[in-house]
Design a protein around this motif. Structure first.
Motif, mmCIF file in Angstrom:
data_model
loop_
_atom_site.group_PDB
_atom_site.id
_atom_site.type_symbol
_atom_site.label_atom_id
_atom_site.label_comp_id
_atom_site.label_asym_id
_atom_site.label_seq_id
_atom_site.Cartn_x
_atom_site.Cartn_y
_atom_site.Cartn_z
ATOM 1 N N TYR A 13 3.167 5.596 0.201
ATOM 2 C CA TYR A 13 2.515 6.804 -0.300
ATOM 3 C C TYR A 13 3.501 7.951 -0.147
ATOM 4 O O TYR A 13 3.991 8.185 0.957
ATOM 5 N N ALA A 18 3.449 2.296 3.842
ATOM 6 C CA ALA A 18 2.147 1.997 4.449
ATOM 7 C C ALA A 18 1.991 0.496 4.643
ATOM 8 O O ALA A 18 1.299 0.045 5.556
ATOM 9 N N GLU A 37 -6.780 -2.679 12.739
ATOM 10 C CA GLU A 37 -7.329 -1.364 13.041
ATOM 11 C C GLU A 37 -7.249 -0.442 11.833
ATOM 12 O O GLU A 37 -6.497 -0.703 10.897
ATOM 13 N N SER A 38 -7.952 0.649 11.923
ATOM 14 C CA SER A 38 -7.891 1.672 10.889
ATOM 15 C C SER A 38 -6.444 2.149 10.733
ATOM 16 O O SER A 38 -5.756 2.370 11.729
ATOM 17 N N GLY A 39 -5.977 2.239 9.479
ATOM 18 C CA GLY A 39 -4.614 2.691 9.226
ATOM 19 C C GLY A 39 -3.575 1.579 9.231
ATOM 20 O O GLY A 39 -2.387 1.833 9.035
ATOM 21 N N SER A 40 -4.006 0.326 9.427
ATOM 22 C CA SER A 40 -3.037 -0.777 9.515
ATOM 23 C C SER A 40 -2.555 -1.256 8.146
ATOM 24 O O SER A 40 -1.620 -2.044 8.061
ATOM 25 N N GLY A 41 -3.219 -0.807 7.061
ATOM 26 C CA GLY A 41 -2.733 -1.166 5.719
ATOM 27 C C GLY A 41 -3.631 -2.121 4.946
ATOM 28 O O GLY A 41 -3.257 -2.605 3.875
ATOM 29 N N LYS A 42 -4.833 -2.363 5.452
ATOM 30 C CA LYS A 42 -5.744 -3.321 4.802
ATOM 31 C C LYS A 42 -6.173 -2.860 3.409
ATOM 32 O O LYS A 42 -6.090 -3.609 2.451
ATOM 33 N N SER A 43 -6.657 -1.621 3.331
ATOM 34 C CA SER A 43 -7.144 -1.131 2.035
ATOM 35 C C SER A 43 -6.003 -1.015 1.035
ATOM 36 O O SER A 43 -6.176 -1.312 -0.153
ATOM 37 N N THR A 44 -4.856 -0.568 1.511
ATOM 38 C CA THR A 44 -3.693 -0.463 0.631
ATOM 39 C C THR A 44 -3.383 -1.833 0.014
ATOM 40 O O THR A 44 -3.140 -1.948 -1.189
ATOM 41 N N PRO A 54 -3.919 4.763 -5.499
ATOM 42 C CA PRO A 54 -3.931 6.132 -6.009
ATOM 43 C C PRO A 54 -2.568 6.519 -6.588
ATOM 44 O O PRO A 54 -1.571 5.828 -6.377
ATOM 45 N N ASN A 56 -0.344 8.653 -5.856
ATOM 46 C CA ASN A 56 0.809 8.935 -4.984
ATOM 47 C C ASN A 56 1.372 7.673 -4.326
ATOM 48 O O ASN A 56 2.246 7.753 -3.482
HETATM 49 P P1 ADP Z 1 -6.692 0.545 6.607
HETATM 50 O O1 ADP Z 1 -7.361 0.103 5.359
HETATM 51 O O2 ADP Z 1 -6.229 -0.584 7.464
HETATM 52 O O3 ADP Z 1 -7.477 1.553 7.383
HETATM 53 P P2 ADP Z 1 -4.920 2.013 4.844
HETATM 54 O O4 ADP Z 1 -4.326 1.008 3.933
HETATM 55 O O5 ADP Z 1 -6.032 2.850 4.365
HETATM 56 O O6 ADP Z 1 -5.331 1.279 6.188
HETATM 57 O O7 ADP Z 1 -3.790 2.982 5.350
HETATM 58 C C1 ADP Z 1 -2.473 2.566 5.687
HETATM 59 C C2 ADP Z 1 -1.597 3.809 5.869
HETATM 60 O O8 ADP Z 1 -1.465 4.470 4.623
HETATM 61 C C3 ADP Z 1 -2.166 4.822 6.834
HETATM 62 O O9 ADP Z 1 -1.075 5.393 7.527
HETATM 63 C C4 ADP Z 1 -2.814 5.836 5.928
HETATM 64 O O10 ADP Z 1 -2.836 7.103 6.512
HETATM 65 C C5 ADP Z 1 -1.930 5.818 4.710
HETATM 66 N N1 ADP Z 1 -2.668 6.150 3.484
HETATM 67 C C6 ADP Z 1 -3.751 5.495 2.991
HETATM 68 N N2 ADP Z 1 -4.166 6.041 1.844
HETATM 69 C C7 ADP Z 1 -3.332 7.088 1.594
HETATM 70 C C8 ADP Z 1 -3.228 8.070 0.551
HETATM 71 N N3 ADP Z 1 -4.085 8.063 -0.498
HETATM 72 N N4 ADP Z 1 -2.244 8.982 0.632
HETATM 73 C C9 ADP Z 1 -1.371 8.963 1.662
HETATM 74 N N5 ADP Z 1 -1.405 8.086 2.660
HETATM 75 C C10 ADP Z 1 -2.364 7.159 2.646
#
Ligand code: ADP
Ligand code: ADP
Length: 241
Positions: A13, A18, A37-44, A54, A56
Protein backbone atom coordinates in the motif's frame (compact mmCIF):
# COMPACT_ATOMS: atom_id res chain seq x y z
CA UNK A 1 -3.67 -29.21 -10.37
CA UNK A 2 -4.57 -27.08 -7.36
CA UNK A 3 -7.76 -25.07 -7.56
CA UNK A 4 -5.90 -21.99 -6.35
CA UNK A 5 -2.14 -21.63 -6.31
CA UNK A 6 -0.73 -18.47 -4.77
CA UNK A 7 2.99 -18.16 -5.49
CA UNK A 8 5.37 -15.70 -3.91
CA UNK A 9 2.74 -12.97 -3.74
CA UNK A 10 3.75 -9.51 -2.50
CA UNK A 11 1.37 -6.57 -2.11
CA UNK A 12 2.10 -2.98 -1.02
CA UNK A 13 0.00 0.00 0.00
CA UNK A 14 1.54 3.30 -1.09
CA UNK A 15 4.81 1.47 -1.62
CA UNK A 16 4.81 -0.06 1.85
CA UNK A 17 4.77 -3.87 1.93
CA UNK A 18 1.73 -5.47 3.58
CA UNK A 19 2.19 -8.99 2.20
CA UNK A 20 5.75 -10.26 1.66
CA UNK A 21 6.09 -13.16 -0.75
CA UNK A 22 3.55 -15.70 0.44
CA UNK A 23 2.78 -19.07 -1.17
CA UNK A 24 -0.02 -21.53 -0.49
CA UNK A 25 -2.56 -23.64 -2.36
CA UNK A 26 -6.22 -24.54 -2.05
CA UNK A 27 -7.21 -27.95 -3.42
CA UNK A 28 -10.69 -28.66 -4.79
CA UNK A 29 -13.23 -29.17 -2.02
CA UNK A 30 -10.97 -28.36 0.92
CA UNK A 31 -11.21 -25.63 3.54
CA UNK A 32 -8.04 -23.63 4.09
CA UNK A 33 -8.04 -21.13 6.93
CA UNK A 34 -5.85 -18.06 6.76
CA UNK A 35 -5.37 -17.04 10.34
CA UNK A 36 -3.38 -14.34 12.10
CA UNK A 37 -3.61 -11.24 14.22
CA UNK A 38 -5.12 -8.01 13.02
CA UNK A 39 -2.77 -6.35 10.51
CA UNK A 40 -0.99 -9.60 9.56
CA UNK A 41 -2.11 -9.38 5.91
CA UNK A 42 -5.11 -11.73 5.75
CA UNK A 43 -7.58 -9.34 4.13
CA UNK A 44 -4.95 -8.04 1.73
CA UNK A 45 -4.35 -11.63 0.60
CA UNK A 46 -8.08 -12.32 0.21
CA UNK A 47 -8.69 -9.07 -1.65
CA UNK A 48 -5.78 -9.69 -4.01
CA UNK A 49 -7.24 -13.08 -4.91
CA UNK A 50 -10.70 -11.70 -5.57
CA UNK A 51 -9.49 -8.54 -7.31
CA UNK A 52 -10.77 -6.07 -4.74
CA UNK A 53 -7.60 -4.34 -3.60
CA UNK A 54 -8.06 -0.61 -3.04
CA UNK A 55 -6.54 1.94 -5.42
CA UNK A 56 -3.46 2.58 -3.28
CA UNK A 57 -2.46 -1.10 -3.40
CA UNK A 58 -0.10 -2.71 -5.90
CA UNK A 59 0.75 -6.34 -6.52
CA UNK A 60 4.55 -6.19 -6.63
CA UNK A 61 5.36 -9.79 -7.46
CA UNK A 62 4.01 -13.30 -7.63
CA UNK A 63 1.21 -15.25 -9.22
CA UNK A 64 -2.37 -16.05 -8.27
CA UNK A 65 -3.19 -19.09 -10.36
CA UNK A 66 -6.80 -20.10 -10.66
CA UNK A 67 -6.55 -23.16 -12.87
CA UNK A 68 -4.14 -21.88 -15.51
CA UNK A 69 -5.21 -18.25 -15.31
CA UNK A 70 -2.87 -15.86 -13.47
CA UNK A 71 -5.18 -13.40 -11.74
CA UNK A 72 -2.26 -11.33 -10.45
CA UNK A 73 -1.87 -9.87 -13.95
CA UNK A 74 -5.55 -9.06 -14.37
CA UNK A 75 -7.04 -5.60 -14.09
CA UNK A 76 -9.78 -5.05 -11.51
CA UNK A 77 -12.15 -4.55 -14.43
CA UNK A 78 -11.29 -7.90 -15.94
CA UNK A 79 -11.62 -9.51 -12.51
CA UNK A 80 -15.34 -8.81 -12.64
CA UNK A 81 -15.70 -11.85 -14.88
CA UNK A 82 -14.16 -14.04 -12.19
CA UNK A 83 -15.78 -12.57 -9.10
CA UNK A 84 -18.93 -14.45 -8.23
CA UNK A 85 -18.51 -16.77 -11.21
CA UNK A 86 -15.43 -18.76 -10.28
CA UNK A 87 -14.85 -17.29 -6.83
CA UNK A 88 -17.70 -16.32 -4.50
CA UNK A 89 -17.06 -13.79 -1.76
CA UNK A 90 -18.81 -13.86 1.59
CA UNK A 91 -18.08 -10.38 2.90
CA UNK A 92 -17.23 -9.34 6.40
CA UNK A 93 -20.07 -7.16 7.49
CA UNK A 94 -23.64 -8.31 6.89
CA UNK A 95 -24.95 -4.92 8.01
CA UNK A 96 -23.22 -2.93 5.29
CA UNK A 97 -22.96 -5.40 2.45
CA UNK A 98 -26.59 -5.38 1.32
CA UNK A 99 -28.39 -2.52 -0.38
CA UNK A 100 -30.94 -1.12 2.11
CA UNK A 101 -33.41 -0.01 -0.58
CA UNK A 102 -33.59 -3.24 -2.58
CA UNK A 103 -35.49 -6.36 -1.61
CA UNK A 104 -33.62 -9.52 -0.71
CA UNK A 105 -35.00 -11.22 -3.82
CA UNK A 106 -33.84 -8.39 -6.09
CA UNK A 107 -30.33 -8.57 -4.68
CA UNK A 108 -29.97 -12.32 -4.98
CA UNK A 109 -31.61 -12.20 -8.42
CA UNK A 110 -29.36 -9.40 -9.63
CA UNK A 111 -26.26 -11.57 -9.90
CA UNK A 112 -28.26 -14.18 -11.85
CA UNK A 113 -29.70 -11.52 -14.12
CA UNK A 114 -26.34 -9.88 -14.83
CA UNK A 115 -24.95 -13.25 -15.81
CA UNK A 116 -28.06 -14.08 -17.84
CA UNK A 117 -29.01 -17.20 -15.97
CA UNK A 118 -32.53 -17.41 -17.36
CA UNK A 119 -35.72 -15.42 -17.78
CA UNK A 120 -37.56 -13.66 -14.94
CA UNK A 121 -39.46 -16.72 -13.81
CA UNK A 122 -36.46 -18.99 -13.88
CA UNK A 123 -34.48 -16.46 -11.86
CA UNK A 124 -37.32 -15.94 -9.37
CA UNK A 125 -37.48 -19.69 -8.83
CA UNK A 126 -33.72 -19.96 -8.46
CA UNK A 127 -33.75 -17.12 -5.88
CA UNK A 128 -36.27 -19.03 -3.77
CA UNK A 129 -34.15 -22.20 -4.15
CA UNK A 130 -31.03 -20.37 -3.05
CA UNK A 131 -32.68 -18.73 -0.04
CA UNK A 132 -34.06 -22.10 1.00
CA UNK A 133 -30.68 -23.72 0.47
CA UNK A 134 -29.01 -21.34 2.91
CA UNK A 135 -31.56 -22.20 5.55
CA UNK A 136 -33.88 -19.21 5.36
CA UNK A 137 -37.51 -19.96 6.20
CA UNK A 138 -40.46 -19.00 3.98
CA UNK A 139 -38.13 -18.01 1.19
CA UNK A 140 -40.84 -16.73 -1.11
CA UNK A 141 -42.10 -14.15 1.41
CA UNK A 142 -38.60 -13.38 2.55
CA UNK A 143 -37.54 -12.48 -1.00
CA UNK A 144 -39.92 -9.52 -0.83
CA UNK A 145 -38.48 -8.14 2.38
CA UNK A 146 -35.73 -5.58 2.92
CA UNK A 147 -32.39 -6.11 4.68
CA UNK A 148 -33.37 -4.14 7.81
CA UNK A 149 -36.26 -6.55 8.39
CA UNK A 150 -33.80 -9.42 8.86
CA UNK A 151 -31.50 -10.35 11.75
CA UNK A 152 -27.72 -10.24 11.30
CA UNK A 153 -27.57 -14.02 10.96
CA UNK A 154 -30.27 -14.01 8.30
CA UNK A 155 -28.49 -11.27 6.38
CA UNK A 156 -25.32 -13.31 6.50
CA UNK A 157 -27.25 -16.23 4.97
CA UNK A 158 -28.46 -13.94 2.19
CA UNK A 159 -24.84 -12.95 1.50
CA UNK A 160 -23.93 -16.63 1.31
CA UNK A 161 -26.82 -17.19 -1.13
CA UNK A 162 -25.38 -14.42 -3.32
CA UNK A 163 -21.87 -15.89 -3.04
CA UNK A 164 -23.01 -19.34 -4.24
CA UNK A 165 -25.58 -18.19 -6.80
CA UNK A 166 -23.34 -18.83 -9.80
CA UNK A 167 -21.93 -22.05 -8.32
CA UNK A 168 -18.30 -21.00 -7.90
CA UNK A 169 -15.68 -23.64 -7.20
CA UNK A 170 -14.17 -21.50 -4.42
CA UNK A 171 -15.77 -19.39 -1.71
CA UNK A 172 -13.71 -16.79 0.13
CA UNK A 173 -15.19 -16.04 3.52
CA UNK A 174 -13.56 -12.97 5.08
CA UNK A 175 -14.28 -13.01 8.82
CA UNK A 176 -17.76 -14.24 7.91
CA UNK A 177 -18.98 -14.38 11.47
CA UNK A 178 -17.13 -11.66 13.35
CA UNK A 179 -20.26 -9.50 13.64
CA UNK A 180 -22.46 -12.33 14.92
CA UNK A 181 -23.01 -13.85 18.34
CA UNK A 182 -21.55 -17.26 19.07
CA UNK A 183 -24.57 -19.50 18.39
CA UNK A 184 -25.35 -17.77 15.12
CA UNK A 185 -21.67 -17.90 14.25
CA UNK A 186 -21.64 -21.67 14.67
CA UNK A 187 -24.70 -22.10 12.45
CA UNK A 188 -23.20 -19.99 9.67
CA UNK A 189 -19.96 -21.99 9.79
CA UNK A 190 -22.05 -25.20 9.71
CA UNK A 191 -23.81 -23.91 6.62
CA UNK A 192 -20.50 -23.19 4.86
CA UNK A 193 -19.35 -26.72 5.79
CA UNK A 194 -22.57 -28.18 4.37
CA UNK A 195 -22.11 -26.39 1.05
CA UNK A 196 -18.66 -27.81 0.80
CA UNK A 197 -19.88 -31.33 1.49
CA UNK A 198 -22.86 -31.04 -0.84
CA UNK A 199 -21.24 -29.28 -3.80
CA UNK A 200 -17.53 -29.83 -3.28
CA UNK A 201 -17.01 -26.05 -3.07
CA UNK A 202 -13.57 -25.21 -1.68
CA UNK A 203 -13.45 -22.59 1.06
CA UNK A 204 -10.78 -20.04 1.93
CA UNK A 205 -11.72 -18.98 5.43
CA UNK A 206 -10.09 -15.77 6.65
CA UNK A 207 -10.29 -15.34 10.40
CA UNK A 208 -8.43 -13.91 13.37
CA UNK A 209 -10.01 -16.64 15.52
CA UNK A 210 -7.64 -19.60 15.83
CA UNK A 211 -10.37 -21.70 17.48
CA UNK A 212 -12.69 -21.24 14.52
CA UNK A 213 -9.84 -21.78 12.06
CA UNK A 214 -8.68 -24.97 13.75
CA UNK A 215 -12.19 -26.33 14.03
CA UNK A 216 -13.27 -25.70 10.48
CA UNK A 217 -10.24 -26.17 8.25
CA UNK A 218 -8.31 -29.01 6.67
CA UNK A 219 -5.24 -26.84 6.47
CA UNK A 220 -4.04 -23.74 8.25
CA UNK A 221 -2.00 -20.87 6.86
CA UNK A 222 -0.73 -18.82 9.79
CA UNK A 223 0.24 -15.25 8.91
CA UNK A 224 2.33 -12.80 10.85
CA UNK A 225 3.58 -9.37 9.73
CA UNK A 226 2.73 -10.07 6.11
CA UNK A 227 4.51 -13.42 5.97
CA UNK A 228 3.44 -17.01 6.42
CA UNK A 229 4.75 -18.12 9.76
CA UNK A 230 3.62 -21.70 9.41
CA UNK A 231 1.30 -23.81 7.25
CA UNK A 232 0.15 -27.39 7.01
CA UNK A 233 -2.63 -29.79 8.00
CA UNK A 234 -4.54 -28.13 10.83
CA UNK A 235 -3.89 -30.90 13.36
CA UNK A 236 -0.14 -30.83 12.67
CA UNK A 237 0.12 -27.03 12.91
CA UNK A 238 -1.76 -27.02 16.20
CA UNK A 239 0.32 -29.86 17.64
CA UNK A 240 3.52 -27.97 16.84
CA UNK A 241 4.65 -26.12 20.01
P1 ADP B 1 -5.55 -8.33 8.46
O1 ADP B 1 -6.61 -8.66 7.47
O2 ADP B 1 -4.73 -9.50 8.87
O3 ADP B 1 -6.04 -7.55 9.64
P2 ADP B 1 -4.66 -6.40 6.48
O4 ADP B 1 -4.39 -7.18 5.25
O5 ADP B 1 -5.92 -5.65 6.60
O6 ADP B 1 -4.49 -7.37 7.72
O7 ADP B 1 -3.48 -5.39 6.72
C1 ADP B 1 -2.11 -5.68 6.48
C2 ADP B 1 -1.31 -4.38 6.56
O8 ADP B 1 -1.69 -3.53 5.50
C3 ADP B 1 -1.53 -3.60 7.84
O9 ADP B 1 -0.30 -3.01 8.19
C4 ADP B 1 -2.54 -2.55 7.43
O10 ADP B 1 -2.41 -1.40 8.21
C5 ADP B 1 -2.17 -2.27 5.99
N1 ADP B 1 -3.34 -1.86 5.20
C6 ADP B 1 -4.48 -2.56 5.01
N2 ADP B 1 -5.33 -1.91 4.22
C7 ADP B 1 -4.72 -0.74 3.88
C8 ADP B 1 -5.07 0.39 3.07
N3 ADP B 1 -6.26 0.44 2.42
N4 ADP B 1 -4.19 1.40 2.96
C9 ADP B 1 -2.99 1.34 3.59
N5 ADP B 1 -2.59 0.32 4.35
C10 ADP B 1 -3.43 -0.70 4.51
P1 ADP C 1 -28.90 -31.42 -10.02
O1 ADP C 1 -27.90 -31.79 -11.05
O2 ADP C 1 -29.69 -32.58 -9.48
O3 ADP C 1 -29.71 -30.21 -10.30
P2 ADP C 1 -26.82 -30.39 -8.26
O4 ADP C 1 -26.35 -31.18 -7.10
O5 ADP C 1 -25.90 -30.10 -9.37
O6 ADP C 1 -28.14 -31.12 -8.70
O7 ADP C 1 -27.42 -29.01 -7.72
C1 ADP C 1 -28.52 -28.93 -6.87
C2 ADP C 1 -28.85 -27.46 -6.75
O8 ADP C 1 -27.77 -26.77 -6.17
C3 ADP C 1 -29.11 -26.81 -8.07
O9 ADP C 1 -30.04 -25.74 -7.90
C4 ADP C 1 -27.75 -26.30 -8.44
O10 ADP C 1 -27.86 -25.23 -9.34
C5 ADP C 1 -27.20 -25.88 -7.09
N1 ADP C 1 -25.74 -25.99 -7.02
C6 ADP C 1 -24.94 -26.87 -7.61
N2 ADP C 1 -23.64 -26.66 -7.33
C7 ADP C 1 -23.60 -25.60 -6.51
C8 ADP C 1 -22.55 -24.86 -5.87
N3 ADP C 1 -21.24 -25.15 -6.01
N4 ADP C 1 -22.89 -23.83 -5.09
C9 ADP C 1 -24.18 -23.50 -4.97
N5 ADP C 1 -25.22 -24.12 -5.53
C10 ADP C 1 -24.94 -25.16 -6.31
Amino acid sequence: MSLLDVRDLAVSYNGRRAVEGISFTVEPGETVAVVGESGSGKSTTAHAIIGLLPGNATVDQGQILLGDTDLATWSSRRMESVRGVRIGLVPQDPANSLDPVKTIGAQVGEVLRIHRRGDRRTIARRVVDLLTRVGLPEAEALARRYPHELSGGMRQRVLIAIAIALEPSLIIADEPTSALDVTVQRRILDLIDDLRTEFGTAVLLVTHDLGVAADRSDRLVVMKDGRIEEQGPSAAVLADP
